[in-house]
Design a protein around this motif. Structure first.
Motif, PDB file in Angstrom:
ATOM      1  N   LEU A   1       0.858  -1.179   0.000  1.00 55.37           N
ATOM      2  CA  LEU A   1       0.000   0.000   0.000  1.00 55.37           C
ATOM      3  C   LEU A   1       0.894   1.228   0.000  1.00 55.37           C
ATOM      4  CD1 LEU A   1      -2.945   1.064   0.180  1.00 55.37           C
ATOM      5  CD2 LEU A   1      -2.638   1.120   2.671  1.00 55.37           C
ATOM      6  N   VAL A   2       0.746   2.092  -1.009  1.00 51.97           N
ATOM      7  CA  VAL A   2       1.645   3.241  -1.188  1.00 51.97           C
ATOM      8  C   VAL A   2       0.857   4.542  -1.177  1.00 51.97           C
ATOM      9  CG1 VAL A   2       3.405   4.296  -2.649  1.00 51.97           C
ATOM     10  CG2 VAL A   2       3.131   1.807  -2.640  1.00 51.97           C
ATOM     11  N   LEU A   3       1.211   5.429  -0.254  1.00 54.96           N
ATOM     12  CA  LEU A   3       0.654   6.780  -0.223  1.00 54.96           C
ATOM     13  C   LEU A   3       1.757   7.746  -0.640  1.00 54.96           C
ATOM     14  CD1 LEU A   3      -1.511   8.894   0.448  1.00 54.96           C
ATOM     15  CD2 LEU A   3      -0.698   8.838   2.833  1.00 54.96           C
ATOM     16  N   SER A   4       1.587   8.382  -1.797  1.00 56.94           N
ATOM     17  CA  SER A   4       2.577   9.352  -2.287  1.00 56.94           C
ATOM     18  C   SER A   4       2.374  10.682  -1.571  1.00 56.94           C
ATOM     19  CB  SER A   4       2.428   9.541  -3.800  1.00 56.94           C
ATOM     20  OG  SER A   4       2.650   8.331  -4.483  1.00 56.94           O
ATOM     21  N   LEU A   5       3.410  11.154  -0.911  1.00 57.90           N
ATOM     22  CA  LEU A   5       3.339  12.416  -0.171  1.00 57.90           C
ATOM     23  C   LEU A   5       3.946  13.572  -0.956  1.00 57.90           C
ATOM     24  CD1 LEU A   5       4.333  11.078   3.372  1.00 57.90           C
ATOM     25  CD2 LEU A   5       2.029  11.493   2.468  1.00 57.90           C
ATOM     26  N   LYS A   6       5.093  13.320  -1.594  1.00 54.85           N
ATOM     27  CA  LYS A   6       5.735  14.319  -2.434  1.00 54.85           C
ATOM     28  C   LYS A   6       6.321  13.631  -3.656  1.00 54.85           C
ATOM     29  CE  LYS A   6       7.114  17.521   1.267  1.00 54.85           C
ATOM     30  NZ  LYS A   6       8.269  18.177   1.941  1.00 54.85           N
ATOM     31  N   GLY A   7       6.280  14.313  -4.786  1.00 53.68           N
ATOM     32  CA  GLY A   7       6.893  13.768  -5.990  1.00 53.68           C
ATOM     33  C   GLY A   7       5.894  13.531  -7.106  1.00 53.68           C
ATOM     34  N   THR A   8       6.387  13.608  -8.327  1.00 54.76           N
ATOM     35  CA  THR A   8       5.595  13.330  -9.518  1.00 54.76           C
ATOM     36  C   THR A   8       6.410  12.463 -10.460  1.00 54.76           C
ATOM     37  OG1 THR A   8       6.401  15.347 -10.604  1.00 54.76           O
ATOM     38  CG2 THR A   8       4.324  15.509  -9.374  1.00 54.76           C
TER      39      THR A   8
END
Length: 289
Positions: A38-45
């Motif tokens: 399970l991955v929650l992206s906080l910063k980055g594109t």
């Protein structure tokens, strides 16, 4: 992209792990592992590869990756420039399906979560989640390993299992073929396609990689993937084109050639056959969403 099996051995002696990454860029490795993720992206594109899905990712995205489903988060080129001060940050939870015991999911109370783990084999992106809920995931690593963290994680899984707005990422054909595949040559075939889809690829080229004659490879590929090789290749190319359209950095004609198509009319025809709309309509719909 070479496919890697990663060892996610749990050093915390816990039934699941919670890791907070904060790096100059995400791990640039096309990989899989027996744990769900399970991955929650906080910063980055950048670009998210899940099976044969190629889409843009951005801050706030929440994705569940199923057991042994190949994936990679690849940051935009700007993250790799010399002197870049950009940061890639996420919260990642790794766990086995049976992390609370082999019989746990067989109980009536866990029916919805069991279904969630089943469809996770495609990869799932969750849409329209509240910031309050995402904060619960972000704060999970602040809880000590033990009862409270486990209960909090179960509550998170329960919300996701009952959440209505889910997008499945990878195709049925890719999931079935990867699950069934015991052939190292077919592994090399997928690797070859992902590395070269933007270039002209013939059936003969791929058959040579698989160490088969073209006719035999064509029959084998269709039996395993339930689509022809040409259809599969076009799906990968259109997936990449969709990512480019969403980023809105290039004109449609440029995206056509960057995705591996040699003329605009064929690109439009294949795009409509796979997405059931034209590239322009797809772009307009993304603006509305």
């Amino acid at each position: 992209m070479k496919l890697h099996l990663l060892n996610r051995n749990n050093r915390e002696n816990s039934s699941f792990t919670v890791t907070h990454h904060q790096e100059s860029s995400f791990l640039k490795v096309w990989h899989y592992h027996p744990e769900l993720e399970l991955v929650l992206s906080l910063k980055g594109t950048g670009t998210r590869f899940v099976g044969d899905s190629i889409k843009k990712f951005e801050e706030g995205d929440l994705v569940l990756i199923g057991k042994n489903l190949p994936h990679m988060w690849l940051n935009d080129e700007a993250y790799f420039l010399k002197g870049s001060k950009l940061v890639a940050e996420d919260i990642v939870i790794h766990f086995r399906k049976e992390f609370l015991g082999f019989d746990f999911l067989d109980t009536n109370e866990m029916e919805q979560i069991s279904k969630l783990f089943y469809i996770a084999r495609y990869g799932i992106k969750f849409k329209e989640l509240s910031q309050k809920f995402k904060k619960k995931i972000k704060n999970l690593d602040q809880l000590e390993v033990g009862f409270e963290r486990t209960i909090e994680f179960l509550q998170i899984l329960n919300v996701l299992a009952n959440h209505k707005n889910k997008e499945l990422l990878s195709s049925e054909g890719f999931v079935n073929s990867f699950k069934q595949n015991q052939n190292e040559y077919l592994d090399k075939t997928y690797e070859y396609i992902f590395e070269n889809f933007a270039k002209p690829i013939s059936l003969k080229d791929v058959a040579e990689v698989a160490n088969m004659n073209p006719s035999a490879f064509s029959r084998f590929f269709k039996r395993v993937n339930r689509v022809t090789f040409s259809r599969y290749l076009n799906e990968v190319r259109i997936g990449y084109a969709c990512k480019q359209l969403i980023e809105n950095k290039h004109k449609i004609a440029t995206i056509c050639y960057d995705s591996g198509f040699n003329n605009l009319s064929n690109f439009n025809r294949q795009f409509k056959a796979i997405k059931h709309m034209s590239p322009k309509e797809y772009l307009e719909r993304q603006k509305i969403d």
